[in-house]
Enzyme design. Structure first.
Site, PDB file in Angstrom:
ATOM      1  N   GLY A  21       0.696  -1.029   0.132  1.00 19.31           N
ATOM      2  CA  GLY A  21       0.574   0.252   0.018  1.00 19.31           C
ATOM      3  C   GLY A  21       0.871   0.900  -0.005  1.00 19.31           C
ATOM      4  CB  ALA A  77       5.663   5.110  -7.396  1.00 20.10           C
ATOM      5  CG  ASP A 100      -1.657   8.231  -4.102  1.00 21.16           C
ATOM      6  OD1 ASP A 100      -2.660   8.961  -5.291  1.00 21.16           O
ATOM      7  OD2 ASP A 100      -2.338   6.474  -4.580  1.00 21.16           O
TER       8      ASP A 100
HETATM    9  O1  PMV Z   1      -4.822   2.629  -0.170  1.00 22.17           O
HETATM   10  P1  PMV Z   1      -3.775   4.552  -0.127  1.00 22.17           P
HETATM   11  O2  PMV Z   1      -2.508   3.846   0.667  1.00 22.17           O
HETATM   12  O3  PMV Z   1      -3.294   4.496  -1.433  1.00 22.17           O
HETATM   13  O4  PMV Z   1      -4.610   4.999   0.789  1.00 22.17           O
HETATM   14  C1  PMV Z   1      -5.964   5.508  -0.206  1.00 22.17           C
HETATM   15  C2  PMV Z   1      -6.109   6.708   0.357  1.00 22.17           C
HETATM   16  C3  PMV Z   1      -7.648   7.103   0.261  1.00 22.17           C
HETATM   17  O5  PMV Z   1      -7.811   8.754   1.152  1.00 22.17           O
HETATM   18  C4  PMV Z   1      -9.174   6.366   0.942  1.00 22.17           C
HETATM   19  C5  PMV Z   1      -8.314   7.421  -1.722  1.00 22.17           C
HETATM   20  C6  PMV Z   1      -7.969   8.615  -1.889  1.00 22.17           C
HETATM   21  O6  PMV Z   1      -6.786   8.454  -3.411  1.00 22.17           O
HETATM   22  O7  PMV Z   1      -7.615   9.515  -1.016  1.00 22.17           O
END
Ligand code: PMV
Length: 320
Positions: free
Chosen positions: A106, A112, A153
């Protein structure tokens, strides 16, 4: 033929997940483990991909068919990023990816890899895309595939450091944060971000008032955490993590394995702990005094959690 290698960091969200999808801010940090993508121009007009980390070995198709037909999910982000970045399909591309972290963690491997492909193509075809332009193409790519998401991300992979971020890059503010006694515990369970976002939406379908109340409380936590990060107040950060975790539990995204790892961390002396990311699995984070760090790690290990050692505040995308 011309060849280039680009790398970008993975990410860890510290505060504000889920609420960020609904327009609230979050805080995300780039981690030391990186994704590497090499792209070589080919004379034959073929798209080739080798991505050993997701078991893709020499996937091939004509450049003219990029984005068309059945695309395996492990190829989707790379292929869509190519389609969204270059118009001309005159040259072929041989793409190789190599990750320093498992796609199970995760840590944002899809984002990336997407930003690395866009940056590498920008260099190879002299597109001179700015960081914000790379963000926009990457966000379009991810939204096209996942249909939803905030893009934090992607921002972490491009800009690096620790960011105060608002959906779609409306705000990308670099925070000055030093190292901190952060512990990362991997639950061993792979979470599906889209399923969890849908779960939140479904759960509060008829209760928008409660959902907004939770998100407003998360927003206050994020703003207080921003302040506490700047003064390196780890005790306050821990308290804010605990509050954030309570609200994530109300959203229904925590799971027993994460809950037990979090409780065990607190019992071992952590100032605070919470899940990190969508929930449903992946990682939890805890913050403690330097003195208690080992005890917290042992408590997580005793529950079959895996400790992920990493740096935070890592450098963003770069040409190698
Ligand atoms: O699952 P991850 O680590 O990609 O985090 C998702 C976080 C959310 O807020 C639920 C989704 C997002 O795109 O911000």
């Amino acid at each position: 033929m011309k060849k280039i290698t680009v790398s970008a960091p993975g990410k860890l969200v510290l505060f504000g997940e889920h609420a960020v999808v609904y327009g609230k801010p979050c805080i995300v940090t780039a981690v030391g483990q990186r994704m590497h993508v090499s792209i070589e121009l080919l004379e034959n007009k073929e798209f080739q991909l080798t991505a050993p980390d997701v078991k893709i070995n020499n996937y091939k198709k004509p450049m003219l068919e990029i984005g068309l037909g059945d695309i395996p999910k492990e190829v989707l982000f790379v292929e869509t990023a190519v389609k969204n970045t270059i118009k001309s399909k005159k040259a072929g591309l041989k793409i190789t990816t190599k990750s320093e972290f498992s796609s199970q963690l995760g840590f944002g491997s899809s984002s990336a890899v997407t930003v690395c492909v866009i940056k590498a193509l920008s260099e190879l075809f002299n597109l001179q895309l700015s960081k914000k332009q790379i963000f926009d193409v990457a966000y379009k790519t991810v939204l096209g595939i996942q249909k939803k998401g905030s893009g934090f991300d992607i921002a972490a992979a491009i800009f690096g450091g620790t960011l105060y971020f608002v959906k779609a890059g409306k705000k990308i503010e670099s925070l000055s944060v030093g190292q901190m006694p952060l512990i990362i515990g991997y639950s061993g369970i792979k979470a599906d971000t889209v399923i969890l976002m849908n779960k939140v939406k479904e759960k509060f379908k008829n209760n928008k008032y409660s959902l907004n109340k939770i998100f407003n409380e998360i927003e206050i936590i994020v703003d207080n955490a921003k302040q506490a990060l700047s003064t390196k107040d780890f005790l306050i950060l821990g308290k804010l993590m605990n509050k954030n975790q309570m609200l994530l539990e109300k959203l229904g995204v925590s799971i027993p394995k994460l809950d037990t790892m979090i409780v065990a961390s607190l019992q071992a002396g952590a100032y605070g702990a919470k899940l990190s990311g969508a929930g449903g699995g992946d990682c939890m984070i805890a913050i403690s005094s330097i003195k208690n760090k080992k005890a917290v790690e042992n408590a997580i290990l005793a529950l079959d959690g895996e400790i992920i050692n990493t740096q935070i505040n890592a450098e963003g995308i770069r040409v190698e």
